[in-house]
Design a protein around this motif. Structure first.
Motif, PDB file in Angstrom:
ATOM      1  N   LYS A 177      26.030  42.270  25.528  1.00 57.48           N
ATOM      2  CA  LYS A 177      25.702  40.954  24.987  1.00 57.48           C
ATOM      3  C   LYS A 177      25.678  41.027  23.476  1.00 57.48           C
ATOM      4  N   ASN A 178      26.106  39.932  22.892  1.00 61.06           N
ATOM      5  CA  ASN A 178      26.105  39.789  21.426  1.00 61.06           C
ATOM      6  C   ASN A 178      25.575  38.391  21.137  1.00 61.06           C
ATOM      7  N   THR A 179      24.269  38.217  21.325  1.00 59.16           N
ATOM      8  CA  THR A 179      23.657  36.893  21.224  1.00 59.16           C
ATOM      9  C   THR A 179      22.540  36.895  20.207  1.00 59.16           C
ATOM     10  N   ASN A 180      22.217  35.707  19.694  1.00 60.68           N
ATOM     11  CA  ASN A 180      21.047  35.508  18.838  1.00 60.68           C
ATOM     12  C   ASN A 180      19.871  35.182  19.765  1.00 60.68           C
ATOM     13  N   ASP A 181      19.163  36.238  20.194  1.00 61.72           N
ATOM     14  CA  ASP A 181      18.141  36.049  21.224  1.00 61.72           C
ATOM     15  C   ASP A 181      17.023  35.115  20.796  1.00 61.72           C
ATOM     16  N   GLU A 182      16.808  34.966  19.480  1.00 64.90           N
ATOM     17  CA  GLU A 182      15.721  34.111  19.001  1.00 64.90           C
ATOM     18  C   GLU A 182      16.105  32.630  19.031  1.00 64.90           C
ATOM     19  N   ASP A 183      17.401  32.373  19.047  1.00 67.58           N
ATOM     20  CA  ASP A 183      17.827  30.962  19.123  1.00 67.58           C
ATOM     21  C   ASP A 183      17.388  30.382  20.468  1.00 67.58           C
ATOM     22  N   CYS A 184      17.131  29.070  20.450  1.00 64.82           N
ATOM     23  CA  CYS A 184      16.655  28.448  21.697  1.00 64.82           C
ATOM     24  C   CYS A 184      17.574  27.316  22.137  1.00 64.82           C
ATOM     25  N   LEU A 185      17.406  26.958  23.390  1.00 68.67           N
ATOM     26  CA  LEU A 185      18.161  25.851  23.992  1.00 68.67           C
ATOM     27  C   LEU A 185      17.175  24.851  24.572  1.00 68.67           C
ATOM     28  N   MET A 186      17.499  23.537  24.479  1.00 68.11           N
ATOM     29  CA  MET A 186      16.685  22.502  25.122  1.00 68.11           C
ATOM     30  C   MET A 186      17.380  22.147  26.438  1.00 68.11           C
ATOM     31  N   VAL A 187      17.072  22.908  27.516  1.00 71.28           N
ATOM     32  CA  VAL A 187      17.762  22.753  28.799  1.00 71.28           C
ATOM     33  C   VAL A 187      16.760  22.919  29.934  1.00 71.28           C
ATOM     34  N   ASP A 188      17.213  22.566  31.143  1.00 66.91           N
ATOM     35  CA  ASP A 188      16.439  22.844  32.349  1.00 66.91           C
ATOM     36  C   ASP A 188      16.712  24.299  32.742  1.00 66.91           C
ATOM     37  N   LYS A 189      15.669  25.098  32.834  1.00 59.94           N
ATOM     38  CA  LYS A 189      15.850  26.534  33.037  1.00 59.94           C
ATOM     39  C   LYS A 189      16.518  26.843  34.378  1.00 59.94           C
ATOM     40  N   ASN A 190      16.075  26.200  35.450  1.00 60.45           N
ATOM     41  CA  ASN A 190      16.599  26.523  36.779  1.00 60.45           C
ATOM     42  C   ASN A 190      18.099  26.268  36.868  1.00 60.45           C
ATOM     43  N   THR A 191      18.551  25.101  36.397  1.00 61.93           N
ATOM     44  CA  THR A 191      19.981  24.798  36.499  1.00 61.93           C
ATOM     45  C   THR A 191      20.800  25.685  35.574  1.00 61.93           C
ATOM     46  N   MET A 192      20.269  26.001  34.388  1.00 63.03           N
ATOM     47  CA  MET A 192      21.025  26.833  33.461  1.00 63.03           C
ATOM     48  C   MET A 192      21.105  28.276  33.963  1.00 63.03           C
ATOM     49  N   MET A 193      20.033  28.761  34.607  1.00 62.83           N
ATOM     50  CA  MET A 193      20.094  30.097  35.193  1.00 62.83           C
ATOM     51  C   MET A 193      21.141  30.133  36.309  1.00 62.83           C
ATOM     52  N   THR A 194      21.236  29.038  37.078  1.00 58.72           N
ATOM     53  CA  THR A 194      22.258  28.956  38.131  1.00 58.72           C
ATOM     54  C   THR A 194      23.649  29.039  37.524  1.00 58.72           C
ATOM     55  N   VAL A 195      23.856  28.380  36.380  1.00 61.93           N
ATOM     56  CA  VAL A 195      25.151  28.421  35.696  1.00 61.93           C
ATOM     57  C   VAL A 195      25.528  29.863  35.358  1.00 61.93           C
ATOM     58  N   PHE A 196      24.618  30.602  34.698  1.00 61.18           N
ATOM     59  CA  PHE A 196      24.944  31.962  34.247  1.00 61.18           C
ATOM     60  C   PHE A 196      25.019  32.937  35.425  1.00 61.18           C
ATOM     61  N   ARG A 197      24.203  32.729  36.458  1.00 59.53           N
ATOM     62  CA  ARG A 197      24.304  33.602  37.628  1.00 59.53           C
ATOM     63  C   ARG A 197      25.687  33.486  38.262  1.00 59.53           C
ATOM     64  N   ASN A 198      26.176  32.266  38.384  1.00 67.24           N
ATOM     65  CA  ASN A 198      27.486  32.070  38.996  1.00 67.24           C
ATOM     66  C   ASN A 198      28.608  32.628  38.119  1.00 67.24           C
ATOM     67  N   LEU A 199      28.506  32.411  36.806  1.00 62.50           N
ATOM     68  CA  LEU A 199      29.565  32.898  35.914  1.00 62.50           C
ATOM     69  C   LEU A 199      29.621  34.431  35.905  1.00 62.50           C
ATOM     70  N   VAL A 200      28.446  35.097  35.796  1.00 63.69           N
ATOM     71  CA  VAL A 200      28.422  36.570  35.755  1.00 63.69           C
ATOM     72  C   VAL A 200      28.828  37.135  37.108  1.00 63.69           C
ATOM     73  N   SER A 201      28.343  36.496  38.187  1.00 64.00           N
ATOM     74  CA  SER A 201      28.726  36.958  39.526  1.00 64.00           C
ATOM     75  C   SER A 201      30.230  36.843  39.725  1.00 64.00           C
ATOM     76  N   ASN A 202      30.798  35.740  39.234  1.00 63.75           N
ATOM     77  CA  ASN A 202      32.243  35.536  39.359  1.00 63.75           C
ATOM     78  C   ASN A 202      33.009  36.602  38.564  1.00 63.75           C
ATOM     79  N   SER A 203      32.512  36.923  37.355  1.00 67.13           N
ATOM     80  CA  SER A 203      33.163  37.950  36.533  1.00 67.13           C
ATOM     81  C   SER A 203      33.102  39.308  37.210  1.00 67.13           C
TER      82      SER A 203
END
Length: 653
Positions: A531-557
């Motif tokens: 990972k090459n991310t700015n961990d301190e940066d934040c997002l204004m999102v729904d955590k459950n749906t966004m975690m589902t997004v990244f789980r599916n993308l990483v699982s697919n990769s």
């Protein structure tokens, strides 16, 4: 000559009977074209004295069936009578002229001619001729919709026919006066007059007259809510009229039967009668009946929600209504009421001059003329004002009809669009269930096979084999759990039931949790997670749906990356947008696969590097959940090189 007429459109419309030019014995005078043709040949073949010529002309005009020809000979009668000062000839000429114009539909000229015939009948002091002229005036006023004046002149005719014992004239006058009372909503009076007519026609044994009277009584019953009695009377009238092949009247009474069944709520029978009337009217060119049957059919089909047929008959109604209405003619007829009063008064003045030869009477008459002229001017002003109001109402009606047409068209388009959308959804549903049933079968069958092997190993006490099967069982349960989790979330999203509560979440919180989930799986395939991310940066999102997004993308990769490959998550800010990427060094995709990546309704058969299967549901969830968080997703891929998913979210922190 016998015929029907319809006064104006309403739910129930009675029938009136026009008597002929003169009454002979108990029966109405009827035209005979053969007699007219023979007399024309006689008239043209030789020279005769004026008295004989006038007699021939009278008979030609009476018998000829063509109104234009009848009008021509009526004018010849008038010209001949003028030279001889023949009052009877003038009466007959103008009466014939009025009848010819009536048959042509030129009601204003017809009324003028009948008014002239009244003046000569009064001078002759001939009661029968006066009664016939009053009857004719009542009929013309009826055709113009002036019910009050029509009733007045029919009642004058009734008084005279009764006094001179002319039964056929009396019966017919009662019938037509009953029509006018009906048109004004005076049901008891209409019933009384039609009943009197029916009794007189029964005495005369004049069956067709009885049919008209009984049919009109049936219509009064219908207005009073006595539908069974109404149907009985009208059905009897139709049966008699069918024997005489009187299609004009049959077309009218079938519309009335349609109204009765409509009131009963029997729409199919109502349509049957209305269609019968429409067919007869179209075959015989009966414009008024076509108009009335069309509006009834439009109304009936509208109640059945058959808008196509309703619109067709509404168009027919408007076409025939506009061809029948003539406001200018109606205005002229209304004005001529005053002219008749003037003409009648003038006749009285002339008679007074002959009897008294008094100059004072002349002066009084001139004064009356001046007064009536002013009254006529005032009447013209009122008529013009009423006509302007009527035109405004007509414009509003036309605008309302156009609005209804547009609304019906919009409804049709909306229904069509809904049908197309439902078809697409149905196809997607079928495809979705096919995919799910196929992909659920594999892990379930795997469970069955694994449990059988474990049972066998237990019996053999092969603990190494049991340990190996437990690893496979764990992998199968993970795949099944992941599939069911995605399925549940997708189903909830389709119902609009997925909880969505935006909150501030750091990028590091998301990526660290994702890496912890897939660390062991990546290790098993010897794939490096970076990972090459700015961990301190934040997002204004729904955590459950966004975690589902990244789980599916990483699982697919992980699924499509070979051993020794790399999966990297990066983030950056650009122009108020947080851009997060999931990049892998896997198999990559062709442009054809990219085009259908987010389409659940298309079959996707690509397997992972270790034979992993997928439903395609994960990618659908990714797109829907990113958009739910006000973001968008882009994909870049090259076969044999790898794939990059780019998520763009608004920077709201």
């Amino acid at each position: 000559m016998l015929r029907f007429k319809i006064l104006n459109f309403s739910f129930f419309k009675p029938i009136s009977l026009l008597i002929g030019l003169f009454f002979i014995s108990k029966y109405a005078y009827t035209q005979d074209q053969r007699v007219a043709d023979s007399l024309i040949r006689v008239y043209k073949s030789s020279e005769y004295p004026d008295s004989v010529r006038r007699t021939i002309l009278k008979k030609i005009s009476f018998n000829h069936s063509d109104p234009d020809t009848s009008l021509f000979y009526a004018n010849l009668i008038i010209e001949s009578a003028e030279g001889e000062k023949d009052l009877i000839g003038k009466y007959i000429g103008f009466f014939s002229k009025g009848t010819a114009y009536r048959l042509k539909g030129v009601l204003d000229e017809s009324l003028k001619s009948y008014l002239k015939s009244v003046s000569f009948a009064i001078e002759l002091e001939d009661s029968l001729k006066i009664a016939q002229s009053y009857f004719a005036l009542g009929d013309v006023y009826s055709s113009s919709g002036d019910h009050d004046n029509s009733i007045e002149y029919y009642n004058r005719a009734i008084y005279i026919f009764n006094r001179i014992n002319n039964t056929i004239g009396l019966a017919t006058s009662y019938l037509n006066a009953g029509l006018e009372y009906y048109s004004e909503g005076k049901w008891e009076k209409s019933f009384e007059y039609n009943h009197n007519s029916d009794s007189l026609f029964e005495v005369l044994n004049y069956e067709i007259g009885q049919a008209y009277a009984e049919g009109n009584i049936g219509l009064v019953y219908a207005k009073q809510g006595l539908l069974d009695s109404a149907e009985k009377k009208i059905s009897r009238a139709i049966k008699i009229l069918e024997e005489y092949e009187d299609r004009y009247a049959i077309a009218d009474y079938e519309i009335q039967m349609a109204d009765i069944y409509h009131l009963r709520g029997d729409i199919p029978r109502a349509i049957e009668y209305a269609n019968g009337s429409y067919k007869v009217a179209m075959e015989d060119g009966l414009k008024e009946q076509v108009r009335d049957a069309s509006i009834k059919l439009s109304e009936l089909y509208g109640e059945l929600d058959n808008y196509r047929e309703a619109y067709f008959y509404q168009s027919k109604y408007l076409t025939y209504r506009d061809s029948i209405n003539n406001e200018e003619t109606i205005r002229k007829i209304a004005d001529l009421r005053t002219e008749f009063e003037v003409a009648k008064k003038q006749v009285e003045v002339d008679l007074a001059l002959k009897e008294k030869a008094n100059n004072q009477t002349v002066a009084i008459s001139l004064g009356i003329m001046v007064f009536v002229g002013g009254l006529l001017a005032f009447r013209l002003y009122r008529v013009n004002r009423k006509r302007n109001i009527a035109n405004q109402k007509l414009s509003l009606q036309n605008a309302e009809i156009q609005s209804q047409k547009e609304e019906i068209q919009a409804q049709k388009e909306e229904i069509q669009a809904t049908n197309e959308k439902l078809q697409v959804l149905n196809e997607t549903k079928d495809r979705f269930f096919g995919i799910i049933s196929h992909d659920l079968r594999s892990p379930v069958n795997a469970f069955k096979g694994l449990t059988e092997l474990i049972s066998m190993y237990v019996k053999e006490k092969n603990y190494d084999g049991i340990q190996e099967m437990m690893v496979h069982l764990d992998q199968s349960s993970n795949r099944l759990s992941f599939l069911l989790d995605n399925l549940l979330k997708w189903a909830l999203s389709q119902q609009g039931s997925v909880p969505h509560k935006p909150e501030k979440i750091s990028i590091g919180e998301i990526t660290n949790e994702i890496f912890s989930i897939f660390k062991s799986k990546a290790h098993a395939k010897n794939i490096e997670l970076k990972k090459n991310t700015n961990d301190e940066d934040c997002l204004m999102v729904d955590k459950n749906t966004m975690m589902t997004v990244f789980r599916n993308l990483v699982s697919n990769s992980l699924k499509f990356t070979n051993e020794g490959g790399v999966i990297e998550i990066t983030s950056e800010k650009l122009n108020g947008t947080q851009i997060l990427k999931v990049k892998d060094s896997g198999l990559g995709m062709s442009q054809e696969k990219l085009d259908i990546l987010f389409d659940l309704g298309v079959k996707k058969t690509t397997s992972g590097t270790a034979g992993e299967k997928g439903t395609g549901l994960g990618m659908v969830l990714v797109k829907e959940f990113v958009e739910m968080n006000d973001g968008s997703i882009e994909v870049e891929s090259e076969e044999g090189v790898g794939t990059t998913f780019k998520i763009l979210l608004p920077d709201l922190c």
